[in-house]
Design an enzyme around this catalytic site. Structure first.
Site, mmCIF file in Angstrom:
data_model
loop_
_atom_site.group_PDB
_atom_site.id
_atom_site.type_symbol
_atom_site.label_atom_id
_atom_site.label_comp_id
_atom_site.label_asym_id
_atom_site.label_seq_id
_atom_site.Cartn_x
_atom_site.Cartn_y
_atom_site.Cartn_z
ATOM 1 N N GLY A 44 -5.546 -4.086 1.183
ATOM 2 C CA GLY A 44 -6.557 -3.587 0.268
ATOM 3 C C GLY A 44 -6.320 -2.174 -0.232
ATOM 4 N N GLU A 45 -7.137 -1.787 -1.214
ATOM 5 C CA GLU A 45 -7.034 -0.461 -1.816
ATOM 6 C C GLU A 45 -7.354 0.625 -0.797
ATOM 7 O OE1 GLU A 45 -8.645 1.827 -5.795
ATOM 8 O OE2 GLU A 45 -10.141 0.936 -4.476
ATOM 9 N N ALA A 46 -6.518 1.680 -0.798
ATOM 10 C CA ALA A 46 -6.773 2.889 -0.005
ATOM 11 C C ALA A 46 -6.883 2.600 1.489
ATOM 12 C CB ALA A 46 -8.042 3.600 -0.496
#
Length: 316
Positions: A44-46
């Site tokens: 996932g993002e970040a």
């Protein structure tokens, strides 16, 4: 067999704001995915080292606030320096096990001075090589208080077996022109990475799949109140307004007809796997191909600047 690929979506939480511990968790997830036969693993993002949830919980826009500045400092210190080899262990795992990886992380690039940070999506190929780092073009809302805006350098595709893969961060997936740039490069397996929650993934995943006639992997992180480490700076202030669930997952896969292969998965950390068949692409492109037979480049065209942006140019 090049027409089929085994993919894994690693729906996990970070060890929040802790780069070293989160990297260990990423490697453990890669091992789990390998045990399930994965050839491509997406995060996932970040995820590394986590999403900046404190901004919405501590009056993040307040000017010169000590809490916000000190949490930002911790965030920067736990961000990823690709040039310094922070992903060497992940690259080594990819090479040893012939696994390709899309990983959402916070990048602190030396080519922009080494102090500002970017929400980047890094692609590592099956030889363990970092082939691209796409810095999020437009941070969303309070993200702009901690992330800098990126550039078009990472708007590229990558080959894996018969598939051509692309990736965008979070709300970039709602931006029509970056999507068009990926379609024009032949993407047929698109990775959309999110910080978490099915309210993000439920609609856009199927929309992109149907628009692009492509497989779409939407991968989200998890985060709950109980996931906040006890040694987090200013934890008491963060907890005052913190809900029980900050990100509930929502990872899912849509096929090139826009229908679900795996519906959004809610509420638990898991490695989600599926086998995708490239031949489905040809079937769905029969009646629509956004940059092929159903386009009019004589009427509308897109121009993309993929130059890596920098503040200074040196001529020695």
């Amino acid at each position: 067999m090049n027409s089929q690929i085994n993919v894994a979506l690693a729906q996990i939480s970070p060890v929040w704001l802790n780069k070293k511990a989160t990297l260990e968790k990423i490697l453990d997830s890669l091992q789990q995915a390998k045990n399930k036969g994965a050839e491509l693993v997406v995060f996932g993002e970040a995820l590394l080292p986590g999403y900046p949830f404190w901004l919405a919980l501590t009056d993040g826009a307040a000017w010169n606030k000590t809490v916000v500045k000190e949490l930002h400092r911790q965030y920067v210190l736990n961000s990823v320096d690709l040039e310094a080899g922070d992903l060497d262990a992940v690259c080594a795992f990819a090479k040893a096990n012939k696994i390709a990886i899309y990983l959402g992380l916070i990048e602190r690039p030396q080519d922009r001075g080494g102090h500002s940070i970017y929400a980047s999506m890094v692609y590592i190929n099956q030889n363990g090589e970092i082939k691209s780092s796409h810095r999020k073009l437009q941070p969303t809302y309070d993200e702009r208080l901690t992330w800098a805006p990126g550039d078009g350098h990472g708007l590229v595709t990558h080959k894996l077996k018969d598939f051509t893969m692309s990736g965008l961060n979070c709300w970039e997936n709602w931006m029509p022109l970056p999507r068009a740039a990926m379609y024009a490069q032949g993407t047929n397996l698109h990775v959309a990475c999110w910080p978490g929650s099915d309210h993000n993934t439920r609609d856009i995943t199927r929309f992109i799949a149907r628009e692009g006639r492509t497989f779409v992997l939407s991968v989200s992180s998890m985060m709950t109140r109980s996931d906040l480490p006890s040694d987090t700076l200013h934890l008491e202030e963060i907890l005052q307004n913190c809900p029980d669930v900050l990100a509930n997952g929502g990872s899912c896969i849509a096929g090139p007809d826009g229908e679900w292969i795996i519906e959004p998965q809610i509420g638990k950390e898991e490695i989600i796997t599926a086998t995708l068949d490239f031949n489905r692409i040809y079937e769905e492109r029969q009646n629509f191909d956004a940059v092929g037979h159903y386009s009019r480049p004589d009427v509308t065209q897109l121009h993309v600047n993929r130059e890596r942006q920098s503040t200074v140019r040196f001529e020695d």
